[in-house]
Write an enzyme that holds these catalytic residues in place. Structure first.
Site, mmCIF file in Angstrom:
data_model
loop_
_atom_site.group_PDB
_atom_site.id
_atom_site.type_symbol
_atom_site.label_atom_id
_atom_site.label_comp_id
_atom_site.label_asym_id
_atom_site.label_seq_id
_atom_site.Cartn_x
_atom_site.Cartn_y
_atom_site.Cartn_z
ATOM 1 N N CYS A 27 45.370 41.566 47.889
ATOM 2 C CA CYS A 27 44.315 42.208 47.218
ATOM 3 C C CYS A 27 44.798 41.838 45.482
ATOM 4 O O CYS A 27 45.262 42.714 45.191
ATOM 5 C CB CYS A 27 44.320 43.997 47.650
ATOM 6 S SG CYS A 27 42.875 44.724 46.565
ATOM 7 N N CYS A 30 44.090 45.773 43.887
ATOM 8 C CA CYS A 30 45.192 46.604 44.075
ATOM 9 C C CYS A 30 46.088 45.846 43.255
ATOM 10 O O CYS A 30 46.782 47.182 42.398
ATOM 11 C CB CYS A 30 45.379 46.202 45.532
ATOM 12 S SG CYS A 30 44.273 46.399 47.012
#
Length: 101
Positions: A27, A30
Site C-alpha cells: 500500500c 500506508c
C-alpha cells in the site's frame, strides 16, 4: 512501531489509549503515513502505537470492518473510539489523540 499479530492484539489494546495502524506492505499511502506516525509516536509518549498487517491478520481487520487502508483505529481501554481512513496530515491525527487524553 511494533507490528502486532492476532494473538497479541486484545492484550495490547486493553488499557490506555492505543492507535493501531491497519496497513499492507503493498500500500503506497500506508508507506507515506508510516513516517508521520513514527514522528507522532515519539512526541506523544502517553499513547501506544502499533501496526496490524491486514494480509497476515485479516481476522482482526474483519472484526473492525477495515475495508480500506491505511486505516487508523484509536482504542481507549479496549474499545474503538475513533477511526481515520486514508492518508491524513499529522495535525489531524494529533488533534484526535489529544481530544482523548
Amino acid at each position: 512501531m511494533k507490528i502486532l499479530n492476532s494473538n497479541e492484539f486484545d492484550d495490547v489494546i486493553a488499557n490506555g489509549i492505543v492507535l493501531v495502524d491497519f496497513y499492507a506492505d503493498w500500500c503506497g499511502p500506508c508507506k507515506m503515513l508510516a513516517p508521520v506516525l513514527e514522528g507522532i509516536s515519539e512526541k506523544m509518549t502517553q499513547v501506544e502505537f502499533y501496526k496490524i498487517n491486514v494480509d497476515t491478520s485479516s481476522d482482526i481487520a474483519s472484526r473492525y470492518g477495515v475495508q480500506a487502508i491505511p486505516n487508523l483505529i484509536i482504542f481507549k481501554d479496549g474499545k474503538a473510539v475513533d477511526q481515520i481512513t486514508g492518508f491524513v496530515p499529522e495535525n489531524e491525527i494529533v488533534n484526535r489523540l489529544e481530544s482523548l487524553l
